[in-house]
Design a protein around this motif. Structure first.
Motif, PDB file in Angstrom:
ATOM      1  N   LEU A 148      35.706  31.111  45.852  1.00 44.96           N
ATOM      2  CA  LEU A 148      36.376  32.392  46.057  1.00 44.96           C
ATOM      3  C   LEU A 148      37.894  32.219  46.080  1.00 44.96           C
ATOM      4  CD1 LEU A 148      36.222  35.427  46.689  1.00 44.96           C
ATOM      5  CD2 LEU A 148      36.062  34.818  49.110  1.00 44.96           C
ATOM      6  N   GLN A 173      40.614  33.690  43.540  1.00 43.62           N
ATOM      7  CA  GLN A 173      41.702  34.553  43.996  1.00 43.62           C
ATOM      8  C   GLN A 173      43.068  34.029  43.553  1.00 43.62           C
ATOM      9  OE1 GLN A 173      40.767  34.561  48.186  1.00 43.62           O
ATOM     10  NE2 GLN A 173      39.544  36.434  48.058  1.00 43.62           N
ATOM     11  N   GLU A 215      37.001  37.573  54.910  1.00 37.59           N
ATOM     12  CA  GLU A 215      36.216  37.701  53.682  1.00 37.59           C
ATOM     13  C   GLU A 215      34.790  38.133  53.983  1.00 37.59           C
ATOM     14  OE1 GLU A 215      37.416  37.784  50.849  1.00 37.59           O
ATOM     15  OE2 GLU A 215      39.338  36.766  51.000  1.00 37.59           O
ATOM     16  N   ALA A 272      32.804  41.613  52.881  1.00 37.23           N
ATOM     17  CA  ALA A 272      31.539  41.551  52.155  1.00 37.23           C
ATOM     18  C   ALA A 272      30.393  42.227  52.900  1.00 37.23           C
ATOM     19  CB  ALA A 272      31.181  40.099  51.869  1.00 37.23           C
ATOM     20  N   LYS A 278      27.725  40.000  47.390  1.00 38.02           N
ATOM     21  CA  LYS A 278      28.996  40.688  47.192  1.00 38.02           C
ATOM     22  C   LYS A 278      30.129  39.705  46.921  1.00 38.02           C
ATOM     23  CE  LYS A 278      27.711  44.741  49.939  1.00 38.02           C
ATOM     24  NZ  LYS A 278      27.940  45.506  51.191  1.00 38.02           N
ATOM     25  N   MET A 279      30.101  38.571  47.599  1.00 40.97           N
ATOM     26  CA  MET A 279      31.141  37.574  47.368  1.00 40.97           C
ATOM     27  C   MET A 279      30.983  36.942  45.989  1.00 40.97           C
ATOM     28  SD  MET A 279      31.315  35.974  51.236  1.00 40.97           S
ATOM     29  CE  MET A 279      32.822  35.031  51.022  1.00 40.97           C
ATOM     30  N   ARG A 280      29.757  36.756  45.559  1.00 48.02           N
ATOM     31  CA  ARG A 280      29.516  36.275  44.190  1.00 48.02           C
ATOM     32  C   ARG A 280      30.102  37.252  43.170  1.00 48.02           C
ATOM     33  NH1 ARG A 280      24.075  37.767  41.656  1.00 48.02           N
ATOM     34  NH2 ARG A 280      23.163  36.818  43.516  1.00 48.02           N
ATOM     35  N   GLN A 294      32.541  39.277  43.573  1.00 50.42           N
ATOM     36  CA  GLN A 294      34.003  39.219  43.594  1.00 50.42           C
ATOM     37  C   GLN A 294      34.518  38.032  42.794  1.00 50.42           C
ATOM     38  OE1 GLN A 294      35.835  38.987  47.481  1.00 50.42           O
ATOM     39  NE2 GLN A 294      37.897  38.899  46.647  1.00 50.42           N
ATOM     40  N   ALA A 299      34.231  38.899  39.157  1.00 51.18           N
ATOM     41  CA  ALA A 299      35.224  39.904  38.771  1.00 51.18           C
ATOM     42  C   ALA A 299      36.615  39.298  38.612  1.00 51.18           C
ATOM     43  CB  ALA A 299      35.255  41.024  39.810  1.00 51.18           C
ATOM     44  N   LEU A 300      36.880  38.215  39.344  1.00 50.55           N
ATOM     45  CA  LEU A 300      38.185  37.565  39.270  1.00 50.55           C
ATOM     46  C   LEU A 300      38.258  36.492  38.183  1.00 50.55           C
ATOM     47  CD1 LEU A 300      38.863  37.175  43.102  1.00 50.55           C
ATOM     48  CD2 LEU A 300      40.106  38.666  41.519  1.00 50.55           C
TER      49      LEU A 300
END
Length: 535
Positions: free
Chosen positions: A113, A117, A185, A189, A214-216, A218, A221-222
């Motif tokens: 993550l 980011q 974080e 999530a 949800k963290m996956r 994100q 998406a980044l």
């Protein structure tokens, strides 16, 4: 803002109590106080009839500077620290290769993550399945005894912490407030806001599942990439520099920056790394049993007439005894209102662990009661601890009936040296099931001797701990990895440049929070190393 620590108020305090405590501590009037917010809330239950809540508060007043000067010598009144996370780097425009993270438990999750980011588009590999498919496989093993060796309590999205109590507290030193970043974080999530301030935050298995998803999302998406069922079977090393990984299907992924977040049960990966001459040392770990009591009994023992108070919740405990032999026995991974679960990742072996949901509403409390051992107890090469664990797990499989049921015994019978034949008032929660037997055959004699010495001592600290009908279930062997993959001040393997060992599997963490914090550390180290390499 001003941070006030050790603000004590009664358990049943009203809304005005905190305000009054602030005014008293700072010696100001109500007109001087602008606002306050809770940074931390814990409790002191040593006196069950007079349990007090202990707060750390961040306060805004009309005279902050003057008060900080006035209380300059008072360690209970300090300026509120800046706990916001500061990224150490950003990916260069000419990024030529993507960092790779092996493992998608708490350590790999936060490493991936933070790298995403910062713009590094990490590739994350996990040998197991995505979390919902993994949950189906795990429950299938518990209900039908069908073990998937690549998708279970130990392997898959979320790591071993997914099937646990979801504890989010740690005793690691954290001067850079990485733990705060982890909690932020998790709340983003979907974790409950209370994890930001309660002294012993937890989430529970079902909430962790949706949070991990949800963290996956994100990370993807980044610009990150996550691959499941992608076991790493080999690493490529050229003159002490790692250059890539080889997957089980033969695919080669090239990278000179690889984070190793494989958890404490990837024994085949430990062997592969050892065979490739990555430097590994044996380290101490612990083995023992799970012990179960009725949660109501633990609540009563810890909280007395305050048992059931919603602020206190289900009671936990932490116990340590130093034996005459010099060994230590201690409670580990205590799960209030939870269940004992089957946690093997290898066929024909039995391993126990504990799990709770967020509500902690199951009938029993359980905890591992384990004995510390060190490499002198399992002499040999650096991987000898794995053989030691496997021997105990295979023995437990046979004692349990050779069908993945676990061997179990009532505490009273264990202390007397008698084989149990019937269950008493505490009903065991282990799934698939248990077989009553004599657990003295499940561990080395020195462990049995230490446990028989410690349990009566623990009974003096928690009344009823040595209850005749309390249940012991074996064996608990995965308390931590039996190895340490040594790293230098740059978080890289001491003899394999570009390999960043991290988390529980490398010997640098012991739980969700410490593993996640270590993931942030290696993410930062990888980012700085990548930027240095492209200058």
């Amino acid at each position: 803002m001003i941070r006030l620590t050790n603000i004590q108020v009664p358990l049943d305090h009203d809304d005005q109590a905190l305000t009054n405590a602030i005014l008293t501590r700072l010696d100001i009037t109500a007109d001087d106080l602008i606002s306050h917010e809770v940074h931390r809330r814990g409790y002191d239950a040593r006196k069950k009839t007079n349990i007090v809540l202990i707060y750390t508060l961040d306060v805004e007043t009309r005279c902050n500077d003057a008060l900080l000067e006035k209380f300059a010598e008072n360690h209970l009144v300090k300026v509120t620290p800046d706990m916001s996370y500061k990224y150490v780097a950003q990916a260069p425009a000419n990024l030529q290769e993507r960092p790779v993270i092996i493992g998608f438990g708490p350590c790999g999750l936060l490493a991936g993550l933070v790298l995403a980011q910062m713009g590094y588009n990490p590739i994350i590999l996990d040998r197991g399945k995505e979390v919902r498919e993994r949950t189906k496989d795990t429950f299938g093993f518990w209900r039908k005894k069908i073990l998937n060796t690549e998708s279970n309590v130990q392997f898959g999205e979320g790591g071993a912490g997914t099937f646990s109590d979801g504890k989010l507290y740690s005793q690691v030193k954290d001067p850079k407030h990485y733990g705060h970043k982890v909690l932020v974080e998790f709340v983003a999530a979907g974790a409950p806001d209370e994890i930001m301030y309660v002294s012993k935050p937890h989430i529970g298995t079902f909430r962790l599942v949706s949070m991990v998803e949800k963290m996956r999302a994100q990370i993807i998406a980044l610009g990150g990439e996550i691959r499941f069922s992608a076991r790493v079977d080999d690493v490529q090393i050229d003159d002490g520099q790692i250059t890539g990984v080889v997957l089980a299907d033969g695919e080669v992924i090239k990278s000179r920056h690889i984070g190793l977040a494989i958890g404490h049960s990837a024994r085949d990966t430990f062997q592969m790394l050892y065979d490739k001459n990555v430097y590994i040392e044996a380290k101490p770990f612990s083995v023992g049993f799970r012990i179960e009591h009725q949660q109501s009994a633990i609540d009563e023992a810890r909280f007395g007439s305050n048992a059931g108070n919603p602020i206190l919740g289900a009671a936990d405990y932490k116990l340590v005894h130093h034996c005459k032999s010099g060994r230590s026995v201690y409670s580990f991974c205590m799960c209030p209102g939870g269940t004992v679960v089957a946690a093997t990742s290898e066929e024909h072996r039995v391993v126990t662990n504990g799990m709770s949901q967020y509500s902690r509403a199951e009938r029993n409390a359980n905890s591992a009661i384990v004995v510390g051992i060190d490499p002198s107890d399992y002499p040999g090469n650096p991987l000898a601890g794995i053989d030691f664990q496997r021997q105990l797990e295979s023995n437990a499989y046979v004692l349990g009936g050779s069908n993945y049921d676990a061997p179990a015994q009532k505490v009273g019978d264990f202390l007397k040296g008698l084989s149990s034949e019937t269950i008493g008032s505490v009903e065991p929660s282990f799934k698939p099931g248990i077989k009553l037997t004599d657990l003295s055959k499940a561990l080395p004699d020195f462990c049995i001797e230490a446990l028989r010495e410690a349990i009566p001592v623990f009974n003096r600290k928690i009344k009823g701990f040595a209850l005749e009908d309390a249940i012991l279930t074996g064996v608990e062997t995965r308390t931590s990895a039996p190895i340490c993959i040594k790293r230098d001040q740059n978080f890289q393997s001491i003899n394999t440049h570009g390999l960043f060992p991290a988390g529980e599997g490398a010997g640098y963490a012991g739980g969700i929070m410490s593993a996640a914090i270590d993931g942030i550390k290696i993410a930062e180290a990888m980012a700085l190393s990548i930027n240095e390499s492209v200058k």
